[in-house]
Scaffold this motif. Structure first.
Motif, PDB file in Angstrom:
ATOM      1  N   ASP A  11      28.749  15.391   9.560  1.00  0.00           N
ATOM      2  CA  ASP A  11      29.947  15.064   8.832  1.00  0.00           C
ATOM      3  C   ASP A  11      29.630  14.396   7.520  1.00  0.00           C
ATOM      4  O   ASP A  11      28.660  14.688   6.878  1.00  0.00           O
ATOM      5  CB  ASP A  11      30.842  14.188   9.703  1.00  0.00           C
ATOM      6  N   GLU A  12      30.418  13.438   7.136  1.00  0.00           N
ATOM      7  CA  GLU A  12      30.401  12.976   5.794  1.00  0.00           C
ATOM      8  C   GLU A  12      29.821  11.594   5.653  1.00  0.00           C
ATOM      9  O   GLU A  12      29.436  10.953   6.594  1.00  0.00           O
ATOM     10  CB  GLU A  12      31.834  12.967   5.253  1.00  0.00           C
ATOM     11  N   ILE A  13      29.786  11.146   4.408  1.00  0.00           N
ATOM     12  CA  ILE A  13      29.283   9.820   4.133  1.00  0.00           C
ATOM     13  C   ILE A  13      30.347   8.786   4.487  1.00  0.00           C
ATOM     14  O   ILE A  13      30.076   7.611   4.615  1.00  0.00           O
ATOM     15  CB  ILE A  13      28.857   9.743   2.666  1.00  0.00           C
ATOM     16  N   LEU A  14      31.566   9.238   4.672  1.00  0.00           N
ATOM     17  CA  LEU A  14      32.585   8.370   5.245  1.00  0.00           C
ATOM     18  C   LEU A  14      32.256   8.132   6.718  1.00  0.00           C
ATOM     19  O   LEU A  14      31.503   8.887   7.325  1.00  0.00           O
ATOM     20  CB  LEU A  14      33.961   9.037   5.141  1.00  0.00           C
ATOM     21  N   ASP A 569      40.173  10.867  -8.347  1.00  0.00           N
ATOM     22  CA  ASP A 569      41.344  10.362  -7.627  1.00  0.00           C
ATOM     23  C   ASP A 569      41.192  10.485  -6.116  1.00  0.00           C
ATOM     24  O   ASP A 569      41.855   9.752  -5.368  1.00  0.00           O
ATOM     25  CB  ASP A 569      42.602  11.119  -8.065  1.00  0.00           C
ATOM     26  N   ILE A 570      40.382  11.404  -5.657  1.00  0.00           N
ATOM     27  CA  ILE A 570      40.290  11.649  -4.215  1.00  0.00           C
ATOM     28  C   ILE A 570      38.942  11.263  -3.636  1.00  0.00           C
ATOM     29  O   ILE A 570      38.786  11.252  -2.416  1.00  0.00           O
ATOM     30  CB  ILE A 570      40.576  13.128  -3.893  1.00  0.00           C
ATOM     31  N   GLY A 797      31.085  26.490   1.620  1.00  0.00           N
ATOM     32  CA  GLY A 797      30.793  25.871   2.905  1.00  0.00           C
ATOM     33  C   GLY A 797      30.169  24.504   2.789  1.00  0.00           C
ATOM     34  O   GLY A 797      29.310  24.140   3.576  1.00  0.00           O
ATOM     35  N   LEU A 798      30.603  23.709   1.811  1.00  0.00           N
ATOM     36  CA  LEU A 798      30.010  22.394   1.594  1.00  0.00           C
ATOM     37  C   LEU A 798      30.499  21.393   2.632  1.00  0.00           C
ATOM     38  O   LEU A 798      31.557  21.553   3.223  1.00  0.00           O
ATOM     39  CB  LEU A 798      30.338  21.872   0.194  1.00  0.00           C
ATOM     40  N   ILE A 814      32.837  13.275  -2.058  1.00  0.00           N
ATOM     41  CA  ILE A 814      34.001  13.996  -1.533  1.00  0.00           C
ATOM     42  C   ILE A 814      33.566  14.718  -0.269  1.00  0.00           C
ATOM     43  O   ILE A 814      32.556  15.423  -0.263  1.00  0.00           O
ATOM     44  CB  ILE A 814      34.546  14.996  -2.569  1.00  0.00           C
ATOM     45  N   THR A 815      34.317  14.524   0.788  1.00  0.00           N
ATOM     46  CA  THR A 815      34.026  15.150   2.064  1.00  0.00           C
ATOM     47  C   THR A 815      35.245  15.907   2.555  1.00  0.00           C
ATOM     48  O   THR A 815      36.286  15.958   1.891  1.00  0.00           O
ATOM     49  CB  THR A 815      33.606  14.102   3.104  1.00  0.00           C
TER      50      THR A 815
END
Length: 835
Positions: A11-14, A569-570, A797-798, A814-815
């Protein structure tokens, strides 16, 4: 690099949520390309040939799974109906119908109980599995969705569900079963069969597994409906994040193999004619053909298109109603059933089975009408015999049949054939009651804890609706040219399209199932109208269940209004990062105190580099790396809400380190213990009694970070697990190097940082992550429009998209969660409030 990946396998860095993401990319520094580059042309061709062989094997195995399910469903269903029918015929004269009802209840409750027990073993086997596979193809990893235990519970459970008389189908779970076969077969290993190991190091990435899952899902559709092209389009339409021409050929080949396998064995077993290929799928619609004696009959005319459009509108409204009711039921189950002990789910399934059985029995015995049999019935491919043998004559004199019992006291496939090809009429009252009862009971059934599909119940419900329309047009408007089977097919398409909201793939599936290309236009128009009508009120049933699970599913594109937002912004500005050369104690602290799946690799821009060069070997290594890798210097500074500082050292010893001096054991061990126990404390609050922000200098608060690449959590844990490091007295060239095969050896379940034996790690040792990071990921500017960000993220597919400014500094990430519809809507509202 030794192991560079353009995107991140999870998953993401979040912080992680309930669902993880997958790595699908095929770009620069991809391990797949690295493997091919190390081969000569012949080896590369053999490697590609292995993929084709595996794709064919997936299709064959999926066809065999379908054959297994179909054989036992027919066996159990025929046994049940033969016993009950003989009991009904005997008790009709003796007046003991209650005994027949008890026999039917005994069969159904036993089968449903077994299906529910299998779902308790593997909960993800419940339902059709299409929402879960849709999430997987979209890039989200649902736990346990492609395990061997799942397909075993799914295949065995669905045959008990269907044989138990529930209003469910076996075609939907076939898609899930095919996807599991596609995910597991090329790996040559399984958690459930740990003792069986094969040395097969290829296709050990989420991207390759996704391709095989796409092929398996398409094979499941092909096996269910005998529609290989429709299966290929289904895999494409239902959410694959990445697609190319080579994958299209492989998926189509896999679908053809599944259809061929199932057709070969079913035709040989049922007709004794091996190699005749008469039964391409589990559901055969038969041949649509007007009676030769009826000169006015036409399959459809241009005038009928107007009625088809109206049926599409009504089908969309009925589908939206079905989805609305099922959504409310699903929410009720999530609040009141799922939190309770698992036995409650079994009791709910038994309650649904009890109610369904009583309704079917009473409706067949009480509400049916005796209708005159037709002397001629025209259909092909062995369908005539099925229609003749499936007619039920309960309580009716000779040459008549009970229309309600014919629909209820038959397998669903036989009931569909009756509505499509039975020349004898069904009473409008019977069709209306059958539609209403089937609509309500199938809506209640979908979502209980048994393997269950929705395609066949929707087709049967819609076919009754279409047949009702045809009867009304014939009886009250006098349109004698109408062919009732066509209207039943269009009704089935309208209702199914209103429920699932698929267009291209469903059109081709229905055309291939009917073997009638002239139905292409009316089916397409009906499905489009049904989708547009239903979308006005709510989403499709699968999207609704995906949203209820909270899965961050990405749509195909964003709304036009989203272009008011930019990447800045996101994006998520609060990052946790690592340096190219990082101490083991820092990596352990980061991995222990965060749940991110990837980390930017950065260096800091400092004005007094020479002083640091003199005082600290670690900082010296990082500065040297920066000078050799970066062409520009940061000209702006950005406020940092989180910063990686020096981490507490410890007395953990590395068995291969001979140059580490002894330090105070008591204080350092206490700090380490505190660090390891506070697993889920937000990084970097590593000190329980002291806030690091009090010690931050102005330079630390405004520290620009030059971006070098991304490193995965799984890679960092693997490096720590294998002791890849060097000491301060050595150069980074002395660090051991791992190959791609060694780095991916533990795929897909890499070791967890909490499970590592840290006593073998010395905290002062340094890890050089530069050979393993991805040095060239996709990046965007802070001023990039959201639509451009979304298209890049979705089509390539990032999984992680760094936001890098003009001077090479990473300012955010951004994730997937930053691009969901709900998140974008929230940021758009904030944007309007600040204007």
């Amino acid at each position: 690099t030794i192991l560079g990946e353009t995107h991140e396998e999870e998953d993401e860095i979040l912080p992680r949520k309930d669902y993880e993401s997958l790595d699908y990319d095929r770009c620069i520094n991809d391990p797949y390309l690295e493997v091919l580059e190390s081969m000569d042309n012949k080896k590369a061709q053999r490697y590609e040939a292995v993929k084709w062989v595996l794709v064919f094997a997936i299709g064959v195995c999926t066809g065999l799974v379908g054959l297994f399910v179909d054989f036992f469903v027919r066996l159990f269903t025929q046994l049940k109906f033969q016993v009950v029918q003989s009991s009904v015929e005997e008790c009709t004269e003796k007046g003991c119908l209650a005994l027949s009802l008890l026999e039917l209840l005994g069969f159904n409750l036993t089968f449903v109980f077994l299906a529910s027990l299998l779902v308790l073993i593997q909960p993800v086997a419940a339902g059709s599995g299409i929402p879960e596979i849709k999430c997987y193809l979209n890039g989200v990893k649902v736990p346990g969705v492609v395990r061997l235990r799942t397909v075993m519970c799914k295949a065995v459970g669905v045959l008990f569900s269907v044989a138990g008389g529930l209003f469910v189908g076996k075609e939907g779970p076939m898609i899930h079963s095919g996807a599991v076969v596609g995910a597991g077969l090329p790996q040559f290993q399984s958690i459930s069969l740990r003792k069986i190991q094969f040395n097969f190091p290829y296709f050990r990435s989420d991207r390759d597994k996704r391709d095989f899952v796409s092929a398996g899902a398409a094979a499941g559709v092909a096996a269910a409906f005998g529609a290989p092209i429709g299966g290929t389009l289904f895999s494409l339409e239902e959410g694959s994040s990445f697609w190319n021409q080579g994958l299209t050929w492989k998926v189509l080949f896999c679908s053809m193999a599944a259809t061929f396998t199932l057709n070969f064995f079913r035709s040989g077993i049922q007709f004794g004619s091996w190699g005749s290929f008469q039964l391409p799928g589990l559901l055969n619609f038969g041949e649509f053909k007007c009676s030769e004696s009826d000169k006015k009959c036409h399959l459809w005319t241009a005038v009928d298109l107007g009625f088809f459009i109206l049926m599409g509108i009504v089908g969309g409204l009925l589908g939206a109603t079905f989805n609305c009711l099922n959504k409310r039921l699903a929410k009720y189950r999530m609040r009141n059933v799922h939190p309770k002990p698992k036995l409650v789910r079994v009791l709910e399934s038994l309650l649904v089975s009890l109610t369904t059985t009583v309704v079917v029995f009473v409706a067949s015995m009480v509400l049916g009408e005796c209708r005159q049999m037709s002397s001629s019935r025209h259909s092909g491919n062995g369908v005539t015999e099925d229609i003749n043998s499936s007619i039920k004559t309960f309580f009716c004199p000779n040459e008549t049949y009970n229309d309600m019992a014919t629909l209820f006291f038959n397998p669903q496939e036989s009931a569909i054939l009756q509505l499509f090809h039975q020349d004898g009429t069904f009473s409008p009252v019977t069709l209306s009651l059958f539609f209403l009862l089937y609509f309500l009971l199938s809506c209640w059934t979908y979502g209980i804890s048994v393997p269950s599909g929705l395609f066949v119940p929707s087709l049967l419900c819609g076919a009754a609706f279409g047949r009702l329309v045809a009867n009304l047009l014939k009886s009250y408007i006098g349109l004698d040219h109408i062919y009732s089977g066509t209207f039943a097919l269009i009704g089935a398409a309208a209702f199914l399209g209103g429920v699932v909201r698929m267009t291209i793939s469903l059109t081709v599936i229905l055309i291939e199932s009917t073997n009638e290309i002239t139905y292409g236009l009316p089916i397409m128009i009906t499905l489009m109208v049904a989708k547009w009508t239903g979308d006005f009120f709510n989403k499709g049933i699968y999207d609704i269940h995906v949203n209820l699970r909270g899965v961050p599913l990405l749509e195909w594109e964003t709304g036009v209004e989203m272009d008011k937002l930019r990447a800045s912004d996101i994006m998520e500005p609060n990052l946790t990062y690592v340096y190219p050369h990082t101490r083991i104690q820092s990596l352990v602290s980061i991995l222990r105190t965060t749940v991110h799946h990837a980390f930017p690799v950065v260096t800091e821009n400092r004005g007094n580099e020479r002083e640091f060069m003199k005082g600290n070997q670690l900082i010296s290594n990082n500065i040297k790396f920066k000078k050799s890798s970066i062409l520009t210097r940061a000209g702006e500074q950005r406020k940092r809400s989180q910063s990686m500082k020096s981490y507490p050292s410890s007395e953990l010893r590395n068995m291969c380190d001979e140059h580490i001096a002894t330090e105070e054991p008591s204080e350092k061990e206490d700090l380490l213990q505190q660090m390891l126990e506070r697993r889920y404390t937000p990084y970097p609050n590593l000190y329980p009694d002291q806030s690091p922000s009090e010690e931050w200098t102005m330079e630390e608060r405004f520290r620009p970070l030059t971006f070098h690449g991304l490193i995965l959590r799984s890679q960092l844990v693997t490096l720590l697990d294998r002791g890849v490091c060097y000491s301060e007295s050595q150069s980074s060239a002395s660090q051991p190097r791992l190959s791609h095969a060694e780095m991916s050896e533990d795929y897909p379940r890499y070791p967890d940082i909490h499970d590592l034996d840290l006593t073998l790690l010395n905290p002062r040792m340094i890890v050089d992550v530069t050979p393993y990071m991805n040095p060239s990921p996709f990046t965007v500017s802070p001023n990039t429009h959201v639509s451009q960000v979304f298209n890049l993220f979705r089509t390539m597919g990032l999984r992680h998209l760094p936001v890098v400014n003009a001077v090479g500094e990473v300012v955010g990430i951004i994730t997937r969660h930053n691009l969901t519809h709900e998140f974008l809507q929230a940021r758009l509202r904030q944007h309007y409030q600040t204007i």
